[in-house]
Design a protein around this motif. Structure first.
Motif, PDB file in Angstrom:
ATOM      1  N   GLY A 178      30.376  42.194  41.337  1.00 47.71           N
ATOM      2  CA  GLY A 178      31.811  42.382  41.372  1.00 47.71           C
ATOM      3  C   GLY A 178      32.533  41.098  41.694  1.00 47.71           C
ATOM      4  O   GLY A 178      31.933  40.026  41.782  1.00 47.71           O
ATOM      5  N   ILE A 179      33.831  41.209  41.883  1.00 45.16           N
ATOM      6  CA  ILE A 179      34.690  40.063  42.157  1.00 45.16           C
ATOM      7  C   ILE A 179      35.436  40.308  43.461  1.00 45.16           C
ATOM      8  O   ILE A 179      36.008  41.380  43.674  1.00 45.16           O
ATOM      9  CB  ILE A 179      35.694  39.850  41.009  1.00 45.16           C
ATOM     10  N   ARG A 180      35.408  39.304  44.336  1.00 44.29           N
ATOM     11  CA  ARG A 180      36.180  39.356  45.572  1.00 44.29           C
ATOM     12  C   ARG A 180      37.386  38.441  45.423  1.00 44.29           C
ATOM     13  O   ARG A 180      37.255  37.299  44.991  1.00 44.29           O
ATOM     14  CB  ARG A 180      35.324  38.896  46.752  1.00 44.29           C
ATOM     15  N   ILE A 181      38.551  38.956  45.787  1.00 46.22           N
ATOM     16  CA  ILE A 181      39.786  38.183  45.676  1.00 46.22           C
ATOM     17  C   ILE A 181      40.474  38.156  47.034  1.00 46.22           C
ATOM     18  O   ILE A 181      40.770  39.198  47.623  1.00 46.22           O
ATOM     19  CB  ILE A 181      40.738  38.784  44.621  1.00 46.22           C
ATOM     20  N   SER A 182      40.727  36.960  47.532  1.00 48.40           N
ATOM     21  CA  SER A 182      41.407  36.808  48.817  1.00 48.40           C
ATOM     22  C   SER A 182      42.887  37.158  48.681  1.00 48.40           C
ATOM     23  O   SER A 182      43.503  36.932  47.631  1.00 48.40           O
ATOM     24  CB  SER A 182      41.275  35.364  49.318  1.00 48.40           C
ATOM     25  N   ILE A 183      43.440  37.684  49.759  1.00 49.42           N
ATOM     26  CA  ILE A 183      44.876  37.931  49.814  1.00 49.42           C
ATOM     27  C   ILE A 183      45.545  36.647  50.298  1.00 49.42           C
ATOM     28  O   ILE A 183      45.243  36.152  51.384  1.00 49.42           O
ATOM     29  CB  ILE A 183      45.203  39.088  50.766  1.00 49.42           C
ATOM     30  N   GLY A 184      46.444  36.116  49.494  1.00 48.09           N
ATOM     31  CA  GLY A 184      47.103  34.864  49.828  1.00 48.09           C
ATOM     32  C   GLY A 184      48.514  35.080  50.354  1.00 48.09           C
ATOM     33  O   GLY A 184      48.864  36.154  50.862  1.00 48.09           O
TER      34      GLY A 184
END
Length: 372
Positions: free
Chosen positions: A348-354
């Motif tokens: 899967g893909i992990r996306i940081s909250i910016g």
């Protein structure tokens, strides 16, 4: 001899994966011919150092010709006061991941088993295999949560340690109070349970416990925290553990001497003085998380709720292509399992909250990537 032909290293290291950080923004920007790329791959806070931190580090830099306080006495005392424990229960280190390695070192002999959920923090199997211990991966549930019953069932007489990452990296899901108490009640007292709470400050679900509140009743419990996330100090590498004085003393014996640098200690002390501002910044990230997740869930309905500063897109076999598509839009995300045999169900893909502005860019890129 190693199969790579190097007689100086252990053969099993040939198949051990290396830790893979996210790509550098400037590298991606150069490839795309754009001024800058947006890095949402490392779960860093986007707001810069807390007030006073850079100045404290600059002051400490004037003494770089001196070794730091090996025992981090001032920082440990400040942390002890914050958490209402004794300084003898705290050990600082070069990030919480270094303390994971030290805890494994003081508990696991060659052939011992170390249990953890999977997918979880990718450093766990690297640490375990590097010690000639046996990694026991317990598959996550279908809703991307740690399988507590499965972890309990995986414990054997050879189990030395359990790593429990909550909120879990990279899925963002967290262990509830009743689950954690059940695990602690079920595990033998000679098995060390390490609760890795690197993302604890981002938790808003009241059902998710603070591991520190359980320490007094469970001498086989250790809680890990870090300054890299909510405190904005990823660049100085600073983490700490809280456990019994006996466990802390054992870890201190294998700790790399002077591994908590003078700059890290100064930064940590200055950051703790800014706890109100730190909480304000965390609040921004939490509100943005609540904005971003529903929008991304339109494209990936299986996206689980997150209690961290990132979200998890369980896209399986599409992982590599989708991560590349985000990069083509100038947004760097973190892919897991894209080129390994465990693509389903762990990839899967992990996306940081910016920042709010960064997340608006992210959502625009997602609309293009998913063809909205």
């Amino acid at each position: 001899m190693s199969s790579s032909g190097n007689p100086l290293t252990r053969q099993h290291l040939d198949i051990l994966p290396s830790y893979q950080p996210g790509r550098r923004p400037q590298q991606v920007a150069n490839e795309l011919g754009i001024p800058q790329a947006l890095k949402l791959s490392a779960n860093e806070l986007p707001f810069g150092p807390l007030p006073g931190v850079a100045e404290a580090v600059a002051d400490a830099a004037a003494q770089l010709h001196r070794y730091p306080d090996m025992f981090s006495i001032g920082l440990r005392e400040a942390l002890a006061q914050r958490h209402k424990v004794s300084p003898t229960q705290i050990v600082t280190g070069c990030g919480s991941v270094a303390l994971c390695e030290h805890l494994a070192l003081v508990t696991a002999a060659p052939g011992s088993e170390i249990v953890f959920g999977w997918r979880s923090f990718e450093a766990y199997p690297i640490i375990v295999s590097g010690l000639d211990a046996i990694p026991i991966r317990v598959p996550n549930t279908t809703d991307h949560r740690l399988d507590i019953e499965g972890i309990v069932a995986a414990v054997t007489p050879r189990t030395a340690l359990i790593f429990l990452c909550t909120p879990n990296n990279p899925t963002g899901t967290a262990v509830c109070d009743d689950e954690l108490r059940h695990l602690l009640a079920s595990v033998p007292e000679n098995v060390l349970v390490v609760i890795d709470e690197a993302y604890r400050e981002f938790v808003t679900d009241e059902a998710v416990p603070d591991g520190l509140t359980l320490l007094a009743d469970h001498p086989n419990l250790v809680v890990l925290r870090t300054f890299s996330k909510a405190w904005g100090l990823a660049g100085v590498r600073l983490g700490y553990l809280v456990g019994t004085a006996a466990v802390a003393d054992a870890v201190g014996k294998v700790l790399t001497p002077f591994s908590t640098s003078a700059l890290a200690q100064a930064a940590g002390l200055a950051a703790l003085q800014q706890h109100v501002e730190s909480a304000r910044r965390v609040g921004i990230i939490v509100r943005e998380r609540e904005r971003v997740l529903p929008q991304l869930r339109k494209y990936v309905p299986e996206l689980p709720d997150s209690q961290a500063n990132f979200c998890w897109l369980p896209v399986g076999g599409r992982t590599r292509d989708l991560a590349a598509a985000f990069e083509a839009q100038g947004v760097i995300v973190r892919s897991f399992g894209a080129a390994s045999p465990d693509v389903a169900p762990y990839a899967g893909i992990r996306i940081s909250i910016g920042s709010p502005a960064e997340n608006t860019v992210l959502l625009g890129a997602a609309a293009v990537v998913f063809g909205d």
